[in-house]
Motif scaffolding. Structure first.
Motif, PDB file in Angstrom:
ATOM      1  N   LEU A  72       0.820  -1.205   0.000  1.00  0.00           N
ATOM      2  CA  LEU A  72       0.000   0.000   0.000  1.00  0.00           C
ATOM      3  C   LEU A  72       0.856   1.259   0.000  1.00  0.00           C
ATOM      4  O   LEU A  72       1.832   1.369   0.740  1.00  0.00           O
ATOM      5  N   VAL A  73       0.477   2.220  -0.843  1.00  0.00           N
ATOM      6  CA  VAL A  73       1.166   3.516  -0.934  1.00  0.00           C
ATOM      7  C   VAL A  73       0.222   4.587  -0.409  1.00  0.00           C
ATOM      8  O   VAL A  73      -0.972   4.603  -0.751  1.00  0.00           O
ATOM      9  N   PHE A  74       0.732   5.477   0.417  1.00  0.00           N
ATOM     10  CA  PHE A  74      -0.108   6.516   1.018  1.00  0.00           C
ATOM     11  C   PHE A  74      -0.514   7.539  -0.040  1.00  0.00           C
ATOM     12  O   PHE A  74       0.318   8.233  -0.615  1.00  0.00           O
ATOM     13  N   ALA A  75      -1.809   7.623  -0.281  1.00  0.00           N
ATOM     14  CA  ALA A  75      -2.381   8.577  -1.241  1.00  0.00           C
ATOM     15  C   ALA A  75      -3.588   9.215  -0.563  1.00  0.00           C
ATOM     16  O   ALA A  75      -4.708   8.687  -0.623  1.00  0.00           O
ATOM     17  N   PRO A  76      -3.397  10.353   0.115  1.00  0.00           N
ATOM     18  CA  PRO A  76      -4.446  10.924   0.967  1.00  0.00           C
ATOM     19  C   PRO A  76      -5.802  11.121   0.299  1.00  0.00           C
ATOM     20  O   PRO A  76      -6.839  10.828   0.909  1.00  0.00           O
ATOM     21  N   THR A  77      -5.832  11.605  -0.924  1.00  0.00           N
ATOM     22  CA  THR A  77      -7.129  11.889  -1.549  1.00  0.00           C
ATOM     23  C   THR A  77      -7.895  10.627  -1.924  1.00  0.00           C
ATOM     24  O   THR A  77      -9.092  10.696  -2.237  1.00  0.00           O
ATOM     25  N   LYS A  78      -7.243   9.464  -1.882  1.00  0.00           N
ATOM     26  CA  LYS A  78      -7.920   8.205  -2.171  1.00  0.00           C
ATOM     27  C   LYS A  78      -8.514   7.571  -0.921  1.00  0.00           C
ATOM     28  O   LYS A  78      -9.219   6.561  -1.006  1.00  0.00           O
ATOM     29  N   ILE A  79      -8.205   8.148   0.239  1.00  0.00           N
ATOM     30  CA  ILE A  79      -8.783   7.708   1.507  1.00  0.00           C
ATOM     31  C   ILE A  79      -9.852   8.727   1.880  1.00  0.00           C
ATOM     32  O   ILE A  79      -9.566   9.919   1.982  1.00  0.00           O
ATOM     33  N   THR A  80     -11.076   8.280   2.083  1.00  0.00           N
ATOM     34  CA  THR A  80     -12.212   9.189   2.245  1.00  0.00           C
ATOM     35  C   THR A  80     -12.711   9.199   3.690  1.00  0.00           C
ATOM     36  O   THR A  80     -13.033   8.147   4.252  1.00  0.00           O
ATOM     37  N   VAL A  81     -12.799  10.406   4.252  1.00  0.00           N
ATOM     38  CA  VAL A  81     -13.292  10.582   5.612  1.00  0.00           C
ATOM     39  C   VAL A  81     -14.711  11.160   5.542  1.00  0.00           C
ATOM     40  O   VAL A  81     -14.957  12.140   4.833  1.00  0.00           O
ATOM     41  N   SER A  82     -15.629  10.566   6.285  1.00  0.00           N
ATOM     42  CA  SER A  82     -17.030  11.005   6.223  1.00  0.00           C
ATOM     43  C   SER A  82     -17.704  10.852   7.586  1.00  0.00           C
ATOM     44  O   SER A  82     -17.133  10.295   8.530  1.00  0.00           O
ATOM     45  N   ASP A  83     -18.930  11.345   7.656  1.00  0.00           N
ATOM     46  CA  ASP A  83     -19.772  11.203   8.855  1.00  0.00           C
ATOM     47  C   ASP A  83     -19.099  11.752  10.112  1.00  0.00           C
ATOM     48  O   ASP A  83     -19.237  11.192  11.198  1.00  0.00           O
ATOM     49  N   ILE A  84     -18.388  12.867   9.970  1.00  0.00           N
ATOM     50  CA  ILE A  84     -17.685  13.452  11.110  1.00  0.00           C
ATOM     51  C   ILE A  84     -18.700  14.111  12.048  1.00  0.00           C
ATOM     52  O   ILE A  84     -19.558  14.873  11.611  1.00  0.00           O
ATOM     53  N   GLU A  85     -18.573  13.818  13.334  1.00  0.00           N
ATOM     54  CA  GLU A  85     -19.440  14.453  14.310  1.00  0.00           C
ATOM     55  C   GLU A  85     -18.707  14.611  15.636  1.00  0.00           C
ATOM     56  O   GLU A  85     -17.831  13.807  15.980  1.00  0.00           O
ATOM     57  N   ALA A  86     -19.046  15.665  16.361  1.00  0.00           N
ATOM     58  CA  ALA A  86     -18.527  15.841  17.708  1.00  0.00           C
ATOM     59  C   ALA A  86     -19.255  14.867  18.628  1.00  0.00           C
ATOM     60  O   ALA A  86     -20.420  14.514  18.391  1.00  0.00           O
ATOM     61  N   TYR A  87     -18.576  14.409  19.668  1.00  0.00           N
ATOM     62  CA  TYR A  87     -19.235  13.535  20.634  1.00  0.00           C
ATOM     63  C   TYR A  87     -18.681  13.801  22.025  1.00  0.00           C
ATOM     64  O   TYR A  87     -17.596  14.363  22.183  1.00  0.00           O
ATOM     65  N   THR A  88     -19.445  13.416  23.010  1.00  0.00           N
ATOM     66  CA  THR A  88     -19.025  13.555  24.398  1.00  0.00           C
ATOM     67  C   THR A  88     -18.515  12.214  24.887  1.00  0.00           C
ATOM     68  O   THR A  88     -19.290  11.245  24.938  1.00  0.00           O
ATOM     69  N   PRO A  89     -17.226  12.112  25.190  1.00  0.00           N
ATOM     70  CA  PRO A  89     -16.666  10.822  25.588  1.00  0.00           C
ATOM     71  C   PRO A  89     -17.290  10.306  26.885  1.00  0.00           C
ATOM     72  O   PRO A  89     -17.540  11.072  27.817  1.00  0.00           O
ATOM     73  N   GLY A  90     -17.540   9.011  26.913  1.00  0.00           N
ATOM     74  CA  GLY A  90     -17.892   8.346  28.153  1.00  0.00           C
ATOM     75  C   GLY A  90     -16.620   7.762  28.740  1.00  0.00           C
ATOM     76  O   GLY A  90     -15.581   8.421  28.798  1.00  0.00           O
ATOM     77  N   VAL A  91     -16.698   6.499  29.119  1.00  0.00           N
ATOM     78  CA  VAL A  91     -15.502   5.800  29.582  1.00  0.00           C
ATOM     79  C   VAL A  91     -14.696   5.390  28.357  1.00  0.00           C
ATOM     80  O   VAL A  91     -15.179   4.656  27.503  1.00  0.00           O
ATOM     81  N   GLU A  92     -13.466   5.894  28.255  1.00  0.00           N
ATOM     82  CA  GLU A  92     -12.611   5.562  27.117  1.00  0.00           C
ATOM     83  C   GLU A  92     -11.263   5.062  27.610  1.00  0.00           C
ATOM     84  O   GLU A  92     -10.807   5.439  28.694  1.00  0.00           O
ATOM     85  N   ASN A  93     -10.640   4.231  26.800  1.00  0.00           N
ATOM     86  CA  ASN A  93      -9.302   3.733  27.101  1.00  0.00           C
ATOM     87  C   ASN A  93      -8.278   4.741  26.585  1.00  0.00           C
ATOM     88  O   ASN A  93      -7.462   4.453  25.718  1.00  0.00           O
ATOM     89  N   TRP A  94      -8.340   5.924  27.134  1.00  0.00           N
ATOM     90  CA  TRP A  94      -7.580   7.070  26.650  1.00  0.00           C
ATOM     91  C   TRP A  94      -6.619   7.539  27.729  1.00  0.00           C
ATOM     92  O   TRP A  94      -6.975   7.622  28.901  1.00  0.00           O
ATOM     93  N   GLU A  95      -5.404   7.859  27.332  1.00  0.00           N
ATOM     94  CA  GLU A  95      -4.385   8.349  28.251  1.00  0.00           C
ATOM     95  C   GLU A  95      -3.873   9.689  27.731  1.00  0.00           C
ATOM     96  O   GLU A  95      -3.204   9.755  26.709  1.00  0.00           O
ATOM     97  N   GLY A  96      -4.211  10.755  28.419  1.00  0.00           N
ATOM     98  CA  GLY A  96      -3.807  12.085  27.999  1.00  0.00           C
ATOM     99  C   GLY A  96      -4.272  13.102  29.018  1.00  0.00           C
ATOM    100  O   GLY A  96      -4.997  12.776  29.961  1.00  0.00           O
ATOM    101  N   SER A  97      -3.883  14.339  28.826  1.00  0.00           N
ATOM    102  CA  SER A  97      -4.261  15.383  29.772  1.00  0.00           C
ATOM    103  C   SER A  97      -4.583  16.671  29.023  1.00  0.00           C
ATOM    104  O   SER A  97      -4.283  16.806  27.833  1.00  0.00           O
ATOM    105  N   GLY A  98      -5.186  17.605  29.745  1.00  0.00           N
ATOM    106  CA  GLY A  98      -5.527  18.891  29.140  1.00  0.00           C
ATOM    107  C   GLY A  98      -6.930  18.901  28.579  1.00  0.00           C
ATOM    108  O   GLY A  98      -7.685  17.921  28.644  1.00  0.00           O
ATOM    109  N   ASP A  99      -7.295  20.033  28.001  1.00  0.00           N
ATOM    110  CA  ASP A  99      -8.620  20.218  27.421  1.00  0.00           C
ATOM    111  C   ASP A  99      -8.599  19.865  25.935  1.00  0.00           C
ATOM    112  O   ASP A  99      -7.635  20.175  25.229  1.00  0.00           O
ATOM    113  N   TYR A 100      -9.656  19.253  25.468  1.00  0.00           N
ATOM    114  CA  TYR A 100      -9.743  18.867  24.058  1.00  0.00           C
ATOM    115  C   TYR A 100     -11.197  18.667  23.679  1.00  0.00           C
ATOM    116  O   TYR A 100     -12.071  18.523  24.545  1.00  0.00           O
TER     117      TYR A 100
END
Length: 218
Positions: A72-100
Motif C-alpha cells: 500500500l502507498v499513502f495517497a491521501p485523496t484516495k482515503i475518504t473521511v465522512s460522517d464526522i461528528e462531535a461527541y461527548t466521551p464516556g468511559v474511554e481507554n484514553w491516556e492524555g491530559s488537558g482540554d480537548y
C-alpha cells in the motif's frame, strides 16, 4: 484483520498560511471532503485544523491497512473521511491530559471501511482507527516530551507504549520494528499477537494498541 493505527499532528509545527492554499490542501482533501467542511459539525473547526484532522485520520487508516497490505502507498485523496461528528466521551481507554474536543466518524479506502476517534486540543490532533465503531478494546494515548528530536521521539514513544503494555502482559517486553515499519511486541523474546502503532510530531508522542487481556482479567 485485526490491526491498529494512530497519528499525531503538533499544531505548533503547522504552516497555517500554506495549509489554507488550495494547491496544498487539495493534495489532502478530496472534493467531497472540501464540501463536507460546510456541514454543521465540521464548520465549527477552523479550516486549517480541519485539514490536519483529516490528515491524521488518513494517516491512521494507512497505518492500520499497511500491516496487512505491505504494498500500500499513502495517497491521501484516495482515503475518504465522512460522517464526522462531535461527541461527548464516556468511559474511554484514553491516556492524555488537558482540554480537548472529541470527534468521530468513518474512513474508507476501496472496499475497506474503518472508524475513527480524534481529539483536538490547542496543541495537537490525535487520532486512532478501528475496524468497528466499538472502541472498547482499543487503547490510545498522547504525552508531551521534553526534547523533541528524532532520537528522543523514538525512545519516548516506545517507553510510553511499553508502560501501557505492562498493565496487560507479564515478563520482559520489547518493541522492535517489522520489515515494513510497524511496531512488533515481544514478550520474553517471542512475538505477541498485539497490534501496536506509534506516532510522534513536535514535542508529542503517542501509541495505540488492541490488546487481548489474559484470561481472568488484567
Amino acid at each position: 484483520m485485526k490491526s491498529t493505527g494512530n497519528d499525531i499532528v503538533a499544531l505548533a509545527s503547522v504552516n497555517q498560511e500554506r495549509t489554507l492554499q488550495p494547491q496544498f490542501y487539495s493534495q489532502i482533501l478530496s472534493v467531497s471532503e472540501q464540501e463536507q467542511y460546510q456541514q454543521a459539525e465540521t464548520s465549527k473547526i477552523l479550516f486549517q485544523v480541519y485539514v490536519w484532522l483529516l490528515w491524521s485520520v488518513k494517516e491512521s487508516a494507512y497505518k492500520y491497512l499497511k500491516r496487512h497490505q505491505p504494498e500500500l502507498v499513502f495517497a491521501p485523496t484516495k482515503i475518504t473521511v465522512s460522517d464526522i461528528e462531535a461527541y461527548t466521551p464516556g468511559v474511554e481507554n484514553w491516556e492524555g491530559s488537558g482540554d480537548y474536543e472529541s470527534y468521530r466518524g468513518r474512513v474508507s479506502y476501496q472496499s475497506d471501511t474503518l472508524y475513527f476517534r480524534s481529539k483536538i486540543s490547542a496543541d495537537w490532533i490525535v487520532t486512532v482507527v478501528n475496524d468497528t465503531d466499538n472502541f472498547d478494546s482499543v487503547y490510545w494515548g498522547v504525552k508531551e516530551i521534553g526534547s523533541p528530536n528524532n532520537e528522543s521521539h523514538s525512545s519516548e514513544a516506545r517507553a510510553f507504549l511499553l508502560n501501557k503494555l505492562q498493565t496487560f502482559y507479564p515478563g520482559q517486553l520489547q518493541i522492535i520494528k517489522s520489515d515494513i515499519g510497524y511496531p512488533v511486541v515481544l514478550q520474553d523474546g517471542k512475538e505477541l499477537s498485539v497490534p501496536a502503532s506509534l506516532a510522534h510530531d513536535g514535542a508529542f508522542v503517542g501509541y495505540s494498541i488492541a490488546p487481548q487481556p489474559p484470561k481472568g482479567g488484567v
